[in-house]
Scaffold this motif. Sequence first.
Motif, PDB file in Angstrom:
ATOM      1  N   VAL A 193      29.947 -65.326  71.284  1.00 36.02           N
ATOM      2  CA  VAL A 193      30.991 -64.749  72.284  1.00 36.02           C
ATOM      3  C   VAL A 193      32.206 -65.673  72.049  1.00 36.02           C
ATOM      4  CG1 VAL A 193      31.604 -64.390  74.586  1.00 36.02           C
ATOM      5  CG2 VAL A 193      29.380 -63.872  73.970  1.00 36.02           C
ATOM      6  N   CYS A 194      31.865 -67.075  71.785  1.00 37.73           N
ATOM      7  CA  CYS A 194      33.297 -68.122  71.711  1.00 37.73           C
ATOM      8  C   CYS A 194      33.914 -67.574  70.574  1.00 37.73           C
ATOM      9  CB  CYS A 194      32.571 -69.283  71.516  1.00 37.73           C
ATOM     10  SG  CYS A 194      31.963 -70.034  73.001  1.00 37.73           S
ATOM     11  N   TYR A 195      33.140 -67.051  69.424  1.00 33.68           N
ATOM     12  CA  TYR A 195      33.927 -66.910  68.086  1.00 33.68           C
ATOM     13  C   TYR A 195      34.867 -65.863  68.470  1.00 33.68           C
ATOM     14  CZ  TYR A 195      30.551 -69.700  65.828  1.00 33.68           C
ATOM     15  OH  TYR A 195      29.781 -70.789  65.401  1.00 33.68           O
ATOM     16  N   ASN A 196      34.896 -64.890  69.359  1.00 37.80           N
ATOM     17  CA  ASN A 196      35.607 -63.898  69.618  1.00 37.80           C
ATOM     18  C   ASN A 196      37.086 -64.368  70.013  1.00 37.80           C
ATOM     19  OD1 ASN A 196      34.080 -61.933  68.981  1.00 37.80           O
ATOM     20  ND2 ASN A 196      33.065 -61.713  70.952  1.00 37.80           N
ATOM     21  N   TYR A 197      37.214 -65.433  70.761  1.00 38.86           N
ATOM     22  CA  TYR A 197      38.255 -66.078  71.313  1.00 38.86           C
ATOM     23  C   TYR A 197      39.238 -66.789  70.228  1.00 38.86           C
ATOM     24  CZ  TYR A 197      36.452 -65.237  76.059  1.00 38.86           C
ATOM     25  OH  TYR A 197      36.058 -64.626  77.048  1.00 38.86           O
ATOM     26  N   VAL A 198      38.656 -67.040  69.161  1.00 35.38           N
ATOM     27  CA  VAL A 198      39.225 -67.844  68.174  1.00 35.38           C
ATOM     28  C   VAL A 198      39.978 -66.821  66.999  1.00 35.38           C
ATOM     29  CG1 VAL A 198      38.960 -69.438  66.261  1.00 35.38           C
ATOM     30  CG2 VAL A 198      37.444 -69.386  68.085  1.00 35.38           C
ATOM     31  N   HIS A 199      41.181 -67.525  66.848  1.00 31.55           N
ATOM     32  CA  HIS A 199      42.117 -66.630  65.812  1.00 31.55           C
ATOM     33  C   HIS A 199      41.381 -66.412  64.795  1.00 31.55           C
ATOM     34  CE1 HIS A 199      45.658 -65.618  63.492  1.00 31.55           C
ATOM     35  NE2 HIS A 199      46.541 -65.155  64.678  1.00 31.55           N
ATOM     36  N   PRO A 200      41.592 -64.926  64.142  1.00 31.82           N
ATOM     37  CA  PRO A 200      40.824 -64.875  63.049  1.00 31.82           C
ATOM     38  C   PRO A 200      41.156 -65.712  61.729  1.00 31.82           C
ATOM     39  CG  PRO A 200      41.578 -62.656  63.821  1.00 31.82           C
ATOM     40  CD  PRO A 200      42.304 -63.850  64.901  1.00 31.82           C
ATOM     41  N   ASP A 201      42.299 -66.187  61.625  1.00 33.08           N
ATOM     42  CA  ASP A 201      42.443 -66.971  60.344  1.00 33.08           C
ATOM     43  C   ASP A 201      41.824 -68.135  60.711  1.00 33.08           C
ATOM     44  OD1 ASP A 201      46.168 -65.820  60.212  1.00 33.08           O
ATOM     45  OD2 ASP A 201      44.107 -65.097  59.604  1.00 33.08           O
ATOM     46  N   ASP A 202      41.568 -68.827  61.957  1.00 38.16           N
ATOM     47  CA  ASP A 202      40.806 -70.070  62.011  1.00 38.16           C
ATOM     48  C   ASP A 202      39.334 -70.050  62.389  1.00 38.16           C
ATOM     49  OD1 ASP A 202      43.605 -71.008  64.031  1.00 38.16           O
ATOM     50  OD2 ASP A 202      43.438 -71.088  62.099  1.00 38.16           O
ATOM     51  N   HIS A 207      41.197 -78.342  64.614  1.00 40.30           N
ATOM     52  CA  HIS A 207      42.347 -77.755  65.457  1.00 40.30           C
ATOM     53  C   HIS A 207      42.169 -76.404  65.144  1.00 40.30           C
ATOM     54  CE1 HIS A 207      45.038 -81.410  66.231  1.00 40.30           C
ATOM     55  NE2 HIS A 207      44.386 -81.961  65.256  1.00 40.30           N
ATOM     56  N   TYR A 208      42.584 -75.643  66.140  1.00 39.17           N
ATOM     57  CA  TYR A 208      42.641 -73.952  66.086  1.00 39.17           C
ATOM     58  C   TYR A 208      43.154 -73.353  67.374  1.00 39.17           C
ATOM     59  CZ  TYR A 208      39.324 -74.623  70.105  1.00 39.17           C
ATOM     60  OH  TYR A 208      38.657 -74.944  71.010  1.00 39.17           O
ATOM     61  N   ARG A 209      43.505 -71.984  66.849  1.00 37.61           N
ATOM     62  CA  ARG A 209      44.272 -71.170  68.047  1.00 37.61           C
ATOM     63  C   ARG A 209      43.237 -70.504  68.931  1.00 37.61           C
ATOM     64  NH1 ARG A 209      48.083 -68.795  63.588  1.00 37.61           N
ATOM     65  NH2 ARG A 209      46.218 -69.283  62.428  1.00 37.61           N
ATOM     66  N   TRP A 210      43.333 -70.508  70.272  1.00 38.81           N
ATOM     67  CA  TRP A 210      42.482 -69.759  71.163  1.00 38.81           C
ATOM     68  C   TRP A 210      43.068 -68.738  72.083  1.00 38.81           C
ATOM     69  CZ3 TRP A 210      37.140 -70.852  71.890  1.00 38.81           C
ATOM     70  CH2 TRP A 210      36.602 -70.322  72.995  1.00 38.81           C
TER      71      TRP A 210
END
Length: 634
Positions: free
Chosen positions: A51-60, A82-85
């Motif tokens: 479920v967490c992965y759904n919140y992460v930007h596709p590029d990250d 570092h990532y986009r959420w």
Amino acid sequence: MKMNIMFDEQQAMTMALDISGNHVMCLDLKENRVYDLHGKALFGNNVGIEVCYNYVHPDDCEKFRTFVERLSNGTDMEADCHYRWNYNYTGTGEPDWRDMYLRAIAEYEDDKPVNIIATVTDETKTKQKEREVEQLSERYKSIFENSIIGMSFYTPDGWLIDANRIMRQICNFDSDASDEFFSKVNLFDITPFNEVLDHVHPEDYWACSLSIIPERNMRVYLEISVHPIYDENGKLMYISVTANDVTEERNMYLNVMQNDVRMQKMNEAIKNYEAELRYMLEASRMQTWRISLERDVLEFYNGLNTVVRSFNLRQMQKIFVDQENEFVKALSNPSEALKKPLVYIGQMHPMVTQSSTENQWVQINCIPEYDEDGKLLGAFGVWRNINDLMRKQDQLRMETQRARESGQMKSLFLANMTHEIRTPINAIVGFSEVLSALSSAEEKKEIIQIIKNNCDMLLRLINDILTASSLETGHMDVRPFEVDFAKTFNGLFESLRPRIQEPGVEFIKDNPYDTLQIKVDAERVSQVITNFVTNAVKYTHQGYIKVGYHLETRTLEGTQREGLYVYCEDTGDGISLEAQPKIFERFFKVNDYIQGTGLGLSICKAFADASHGDIGVISEGKGQGSVFWMWIPL
């Protein structure tokens, strides 16, 4: 007591986490579930890692998965990422991406990771500020790189920090990034700075001279300026050096001088040539003629002996076109007319020249001929077709006049440009020096606005010069393209609004359309409107400046054509009736004390002419305001 200590430590840690604003999460590797341990939940408590992965930007997402897997399989004991959420993962609405930083450690049992404890920091504002600082830095770098003069900066002890594009070109740098020679040579060791600059406390320096640096293959005439930059405490921070290559201007001046010398020699050669034609010898190959009073005949010879045409003296006057000429009238009495040498330049009928059906310009040299007793026998001489010479003289007169007018116009232009360019540059340099000494943010903002206004003024001036230079070729490119002119006009109006500085002047927009798709050279039209408004701002101190447009049908070459009508109306000083016919001429200015090049309105007229349109001004006279307008067919 021990429990109290643990409680106090836990409370202190909680307070520290609250102050830092960090989230704390735990990934239970046995259950493969994620829990929020501290802070506001990012996605809901007790959810699966997928479920967490759904919140992460596709590029990250791939990077984030690898980060989790390396901690989960024991490859790393601690790591960061570092990532986009997405703060708005609801399936509806636009994503709300935030820049996040995650620092995690793995907890082990029996040498196997069982939990991953992570602190999450929202770095969105920090990243935004970094991007803003980077954009601002790039903007100032662009201004530095695109300056019209060479600029470079040195450390207080004379070592090169940076040089812009123009300076790199002038100094023949090895590459666009660096130069081996100048990076290793100290400013205080370069001629003439080694003789004029104080190493400890350098002062402003300006010179114009031939600069020679053999190592860089430099041999150019430069205007050089050195300016030390001190902080508010009087400490030397940098040394700025500006250079302007004036080699071309010097060569142009030398060429003008050489052309003047050549023209003077040409005029002298023509005079000598005409003098030689007046007194040619009897043996010359030019066609000769002879008058015999005794035989009553005028004879034209090929050489000296072969008669090709002859006329009696009563017909002699008829061969000349200008019957009112004094020489021609005097031929009615040859005995009196031929007593002294004379030269005649005029036109003859084709009956003599036989070169065409047109009248020909000729030069006639006449010398009286006497016998041994002093009796007048007649006269002899030569004649020459000087059509080409007369044509060249006409061309020479026109070219001489044109060169004189062009020289005067260019001298006026250069003098005017020198003043107009230096005015904003002096303001930019002066207020830039003042800027570092100011502490108030409001004062700095005001100074920066002044610098920006002068940069805009300098950019408009350069654009006018470039456009005027292109007009020297006698052609202006007009490139129409499809555009929503209503949207373009709104954007242009807002960009012009800051130029209205007078508090008593209202800036009014007249845009009658919500959208207007037309095919027009919008850049040129915007330049015309900008020039209209710029002039209105200079002469309007009370009232309003109104700018607008609409579609208008006019008759063009007998055909009804739809066109675009733009105008700028003001309540300014107005234009006298005497000045209105000359208002669109190049370099004409209503008031020589008002800043400007006198090119703007002439450029507007050139565009209107190139578009087969019309342009004009409406003003009742001085103090009555004015309306500048232009109509071009679509």
